[in-house]
Write an enzyme that holds these catalytic residues in place. Structure first.
Site, mmCIF file in Angstrom:
data_model
loop_
_atom_site.group_PDB
_atom_site.id
_atom_site.type_symbol
_atom_site.label_atom_id
_atom_site.label_comp_id
_atom_site.label_asym_id
_atom_site.label_seq_id
_atom_site.Cartn_x
_atom_site.Cartn_y
_atom_site.Cartn_z
ATOM 1 N N ASP A 79 6.559 -6.303 -3.040
ATOM 2 C CA ASP A 79 5.654 -6.274 -1.537
ATOM 3 C C ASP A 79 5.577 -7.778 -1.333
ATOM 4 O O ASP A 79 4.627 -8.615 -1.561
ATOM 5 C CB ASP A 79 4.577 -5.693 -1.947
ATOM 6 N N LYS A 99 5.006 -15.541 6.738
ATOM 7 C CA LYS A 99 5.507 -14.069 7.010
ATOM 8 C C LYS A 99 5.330 -13.925 8.472
ATOM 9 O O LYS A 99 6.294 -13.226 9.208
ATOM 10 C CB LYS A 99 5.011 -13.005 6.198
ATOM 11 N N GLU A 104 6.898 -0.751 4.488
ATOM 12 C CA GLU A 104 5.702 -0.590 3.845
ATOM 13 C C GLU A 104 4.980 0.597 3.788
ATOM 14 O O GLU A 104 4.696 1.396 2.643
ATOM 15 C CB GLU A 104 4.764 -1.809 4.194
ATOM 16 N N ASP A 135 -3.072 0.679 7.272
ATOM 17 C CA ASP A 135 -3.046 -0.812 6.324
ATOM 18 C C ASP A 135 -3.953 -1.679 6.874
ATOM 19 O O ASP A 135 -3.448 -2.431 7.778
ATOM 20 C CB ASP A 135 -1.442 -0.964 6.333
#
Lengths: 186, 621
Positions: free
Chosen positions: B8, B74, B177, B200
Site C-alpha cells: 500500500d 504521491k 485501493e 477511505d
C-alpha cells in the site's frame, strides 16, 4: 485444432491438458469468442455468464507468471471477449451485429431511412419541447412496434439457417430504434 | 519459491504485507511498526553530501532545518508541473526549471544541488518496503501487487509503475485501493450483484468508491473524493480552538506543531474514551487541558460533513440510492473516530460498516491476498478474479482540437480499439497522434497523455495511406499503441513523447545511476537461477531465429541481435538484476515473433494481423 505446446486436441481458448492459452481467433465471430451460439434471442445475463466463464479462463491474472507470449495472447483474448460482450449484450446492438457483421458503431448509422419515418421523427422532435411526456410515450409506443417487427424477422431467421445473412430490412429497423431510443431517453 | 507481497503506497504512510501460513499479515519493522511514513529526508544539499533517511527516521528529523524532508509526494505522481504549482508551494517545495520545456513536462523538486522527481522519491519508499519484506520473509520477494487510488489516470498509474521499476521491483498488478479493501474483508464471496461502498478517510485525503461484486468479479462503478480532506484537519481544528481559548496569538511554527501533536494524541484517546487530557509545553509553561468527546465532535462535525457531497456524487454516478448499498467498508486511520463511524452509519440507513480489520492495514492486507492468488499456488482461494474498468475515457485529438473518444470510460479492461488515419499532404511520411484522457469535448479541457509519432510511412498521395492504429489498455489501465499502414503492410515506427513524466530513456538513465545502490546481499543461488533462465530464453530465441528467419520483421532482427549481445555480456558478469531485466526485456520483445511462429504452426497466419505489429507503451515498454 491442436494445442501449440502439447499438440493435444484443444477446444476453447485454453488447452485442458497443459493449460497453455491458444492464439486468439483470426477474424473472430463475436458469438464464438464468448462460446455462444449465433442467435438473436439471448438474455443479457446469458451473455454476462458466458463472458464471466471466459474471463476466468483467459484473464491476464491467470497468466501473471507465464512467458511473455502467453501473457500477450491472454491480453488479446481478454480484450476480445470484453469487446464481444459490449457488442452482444444489448438486443439492438446484437441485432446490428447479426445484420451487418460488424459491431454497432458509436456514431449514427448510415442505413437510409424511410422518408415517412424521418418525417414522423422530425415532428416528434419539434413537439418534444411543448409536450415532452406525450412525445416520450409516442416514441415508446413506436419503439415497441419496431421491436416487435425486429423480433418477428430475426426470430424467423433464427429458426432457419443461421449462417445465412439475416433478412433484409433489419438494418433499417435497427437504425429506427436508435432514433426512437434517443427520443424516449430525452 | 519466493513469496509475493502486497504494497500500500500511501500519501502519508505505506505498508507491506504478505500471506504467511494462509493468513495475510502486515510485515513489521525492527520497532514492531507496520506503518512506514511516506517520507524521505536529505541531510545535505550537495551531490557529495547526500545522506538520506527513509520512513520514520526521516519524519523524526523533519523539524530540523538543516536538510529537507519530502512528504505527500504521491500527490505529485504523474501530474504536470502546471497542475501542481500551488500544491508544491503549500508544501514548501521548489519546482525546478519552470518555463523550460523540461520544466513543463517534469515535476522536479530542487534542494540545493539536488533534484528529485516524485517517481524517484516513491521508488525510495518502495525499496525500503521491499527490503523490509526481504528481511522479514528471509528471502527476496518474487513480485509485488501495488495499490493505487481508483481514480488514478494512465499517467499516474504509469508513474507508479516507473517507481517500482526504479526500485527493481516486479509489479504483478496495480490494484485499486477500494478493491483491495473489499478483498481483505472477503466480500468476493458475497451474493451476486452486491453493492459495496468503500469510505477511505486518511490523514490528508478522502476517497469514496462504489463497487459491484458478482461471482468473484469486482467492478468499480464510481469513485469520488476530496484530495484536501482528512484526519489532519481534525487535529488542526482542535488546535485552533485551544489556541483561541488560551489566547495564544502568535505561535512559532514549532510551537504550533507541538500543539497539533498534542491534539492528535487526544484524538486517538477519544476513539476509545469519552474524555482526553492533553499536556504540552509552550514557552517554558506546561499546559494541561481537558477535551471531551462532545467538544471534539462539535469541532470536527463540519469537516466530516464535507464528505457527504462526494458520497452523493459517487452514488449518483453509479445510479444508486443509499438504501441500495449492501456493504460498507471503512479504510484509513481517521475512520477510527466514533463520529465518523456514526456519520457513515446514519448516511446508509443505520447499516453497520465493516470495521473489524485495522483500517490502516486493510488495503495492504488485500493487496497481499491478491499477490498470493497471482502466484498461482494460493491456499486462500483460486476463484477470485478482479475485473477492472477504465476510470476515464481515452480519446485522440481531431481537427479543431475536438476529442474523438476511442475507448469510453467504464469499459472493462483489458480493452482494444482501432482507428484508421490518413495523410493530409502528398508524400507525407509521418503522422502525429495526440492521446488524451477525460470526458470533455475539447482537447484543452482533458489531460494530455502523450504524442505518438508514426514515421516511415510509404510516400503516397494525400488521403491514400490507410494507417491502422491499435490502442490497447492492459489490466492495469495503462495504454499501449501500435500501428501499420494497411495497403502496403509497411510497419510504421512509433516514437512516444509522454506529455508529463519520465520518458523511457530517462528511466533507463536513472536505472544505470541506481546501480551504485544495488543490493549488496546478493545470493549466489539466485544469480545461478537468473543465468539459467537467461540461457533458456536466449537459446530458444537463437534457435527460432535460425529456423524461422522468414517470419522476422526487419526492425526485429536488429533489436534481437542487440539484446542478445547485451544479455550474453550480462550473463558473464554477476549483476543478477541486470540479467533478470534483460531476460525479461528479450522475452517481451520477442513475444510477437513467438506468437507468429505459433500461429504459423497452427495455420492461422493472415496478412496484416495485429500480432505483426510492433507495440510500444507510453513511457515504458
Amino acid at each position: 485444432m491442436n494445442c501449440w505446446r502439447c499438440h493435444e486436441r484443444v477446444q476453447g481458448p485454453v488447452c485442458a491438458g497443459c493449460g497453455a492459452i491458444q492464439p486468439p481467433p483470426v477474424e473472430p465471430d463475436l458469438f464464438a469468442v464468448l462460446g455462444l451460439e449465433r442467435r438473436w434471442s439471448l438474455e443479457p445475463v446469458q451473455v454476462d455468464q458466458a463472458w464471466r466463464a471466459r474471463s476466468r479462463l483467459v484473464h491476464p491474472d491467470r497468466f501473471a507468471g507465464k512467458s511473455a507470449v502467453e501473457r500477450r495472447m491472454s491480453l488479446q483474448w481478454t480484450a476480445a471477449i470484453n469487446a464481444a460482450r459490449r457488442a452482444l449484450r444489448d438486443p439492438v446492438s446484437r441485432g446490428w451485429y447479426l445484420a451487418t457483421g460488424a459491431a454497432r458503431p458509436r456514431e449514427e448509422g448510415s442505413a437510409s431511412l424511410d422518408p415517412d419515418f424521418l418525417e414522423a421523427i422530425f415532428e416528434l422532435q419539434v413537439e418534444s419541447s411543448e409536450d415532452p411526456e406525450g412525445v416520450r410515450a409516442r416514441a415508446g409506443a413506436l419503439r415497441e412496434q419496431v421491436m416487435g417487427e425486429l423480433e418477428a424477422r430475426l426470430g424467423a431467421w433464427e429458426q432457419g439457417d443461421r449462417t445465412a445473412a439475416p433478412p433484409l430490412g433489419v438494418e433499417e429497423l435497427l437504425s429506427r430504434m436508435k432514433y426512437l431510443d434517443n427520443l424516449a431517453d430525452a | 519459491m519466493s513469496k509475493n507481497i502486497g504494497i500500500d503506497l500511501g500519501t502519508t504512510h505505506s505498508l507491506v504485507a504478505a500471506v504467511i501460513d494462509g493468513q495475510a499479515r502486515c510485515l513489521l519493522d525492527e520497532d514492531g511498526q507496520a506503518l512506514v511514513p511516506s517520507a524521505v529526508r536529505f541531510e545535505g544539499s550537495t551531490t557529495e553530501d547526500s545522506a538520506f533517511a527513509v520512513g520514520r527516521p526521516a519524519l523524526d528529523r523533519a523539524h530540523l532545518d538543516t536538510g529537507i524532508t519530502f512528504t505527500s509526494f504521491k500527490r505529485f505522481m504523474g501530474r504536470s508541473p502546471a497542475e501542481v504549482a500551488d500544491e508544491a508551494r503549500a508544501f514548501g517545495y521548489q519546482l525546478e526549471g519552470a518555463g523550460t520545456p523540461d520544466g513543463e513536462r517534469l515535476i522536479r523538486f530542487r534542494h540545493g544541488e539536488l533534484v528529485f522527481t516524485p517517481v524517484e522519491l516513491s521508488a525510495m519508499i518502495l525499496r525500503e518496503l521491499w527490503q523490509l519484506a526481504g528481511d522479514v520473509l528471509l528471502g527476496r520477494p518474487g513480485g509485488a501487487v501495488i495499490t493505487v487510488p481508483a481514480y488514478f489516470d494512465d499517467a499516474q498509474r504509469q508513474a507508479t509503475r516507473d517507481a517500482a521499476r526504479l526500485a527493481g521491483i516486479e509489479v504483478l498488478r496495480l490494484l485499486n485501493e477500494p478493491t483491495a479493501a473489499a478483498i481483505a474483508y472477503g466480500l468476493q464471496q458475497a451474493a451476486d450483484g452486491q453493492k459495496v461502498v468503500v469510505y477511505d478517510l486518511g490523514g490528508g485525503t478522502f476517497d469514496v468508491s462504489i463497487l459491484e461484486l458478482s461471482e468473484g468479479l469486482f467492478q468499480v462503478l464510481s469513485t469520488s473524493g476530496d484530495t484536501r480532506l482528512g484526519g489532519d484537519d481534525f487535529d488542526q481544528a482542535v488546535a485552533r480552538s485551544f489556541q483561541a481559548e488560551l489566547g495564544l496569538d502568535a505561535l512559532t511554527g514549532i510551537e504550533w506543531r507541538t500543539l497539533v501533536r498534542a491534539c492528535e494524541a487526544a484524538k486517538r484517546t477519544l476513539s476509545q474514551a469519552d474524555q482526553a487530557e492533553l499536556t504540552f509545553e509552550l514557552g517554558g509553561q506546561t499546559h494541561t487541558l481537558q477535551l471531551s468527546r462532545e467538544r471534539f465532535d462539535d469541532l470536527i462535525r463540519p469537516i466530516v460533513e464535507r464528505t457527504r457531497g462526494s458520497i452523493e456524487r459517487a452514488l449518483s454516478d453509479a445510479e444508486l440510492r443509499p438504501d441500495q448499498i449492501d456493504e460498507i467498508v471503512l479504510v484509513g486511520g481517521s475512520t477510527r473516530v466514533p463520529l465518523v463511524r456514526d456519520f457513515v452509519r446514519e448516511l446508509f440507513g443505520g447499516k453497520a460498516p465493516h470495521a473489524d480489520i485495522d483500517p490502516d492495514q486493510v488495503v495492504a492486507l488485500g493487496a497481499a491476498m491478491q499477490a498470493d492468488i497471482l502466484s498461482g499456488a494460493s491456499t486462500l482461494t483460486d476463484d477470485l478474479l478482479l475485473l477492472d474498468i477504465l476510470p476515464l475515457s481515452l480519446g485522440i485529438e481531431t481537427m479543431g482540437g475536438v476529442v474523438e473518444r476511442i475507448i469510453p470510460r467504464v469499459s472493462t479492461i483489458p480493452a482494444t480499439a482501432s482507428q484508421t488515419f490518413t495523410t493530409h499532404v502528398d508524400g507525407q511520411t509521418a503522422v502525429d497522434i495526440h492521446v488524451v484522457q477525460g470526458e470533455r469535448e475539447m482537447v484543452r479541457d482533458n489531460r494530455s497523455l502523450g504524442r505518438f509519432r508514426l514515421t516511415g510511412l510509404p510516400s503516397m498521395p494525400a488521403g491514400i495511406p490507410r494507417i491502422k492504429v491499435e490502442f490497447t489498455v492492459d489490466a492495469d489501465g495503462i495504454l499501449a499503441v501500435s500501428a501499420s499502414e494497411k495497403s502496403t503492410g509497411i510497419q510504421a515506427s512509433i516514437k512516444v513523447e509522454p506529455s508529463y513524466g519520465l520518458s523511457d530513456d530517462e528511466i533507463e538513465e536513472m536505472l544505470e545511476e541506481a546501480i551504485d545502490h544495488a543490493e549488496t546481499d546478493f545470493d549466489e543461488r539466485l544469480l545461478v537461477e537468473a543465468r539459467v533462465e537467461a540461457e533458456g530464453v536466449a537459446t530458444a530465441l537463437e534457435r527460432a531465429l535460425r529456423d524461422d528467419a522468414g517470419l522476422l520483421k526487419a526492425e526485429e532482427a536488429s533489436i534481437f541481435a542487440e539484446l542478445l549481445v547485451q544479455l550474453r555480456a550480462a550473463m558473464a558478469g554477476a549483476d543478477r538484476q541486470r540479467i533478470g531485466a534483460l531476460t525479461k526485456k528479450l522475452d517481451e520483445a520477442s513475444a510477437p515473433f513467438a506468437q507468429r511462429r505459433i500461429e504459423r504452426d497452427l495455420g492461422l497466419v493472415l496478412e496484416g494481423r495485429s500480432a505483426d505489429e510492433v507495440s510500444k507503451t507510453l513511457g515504458i515498454d
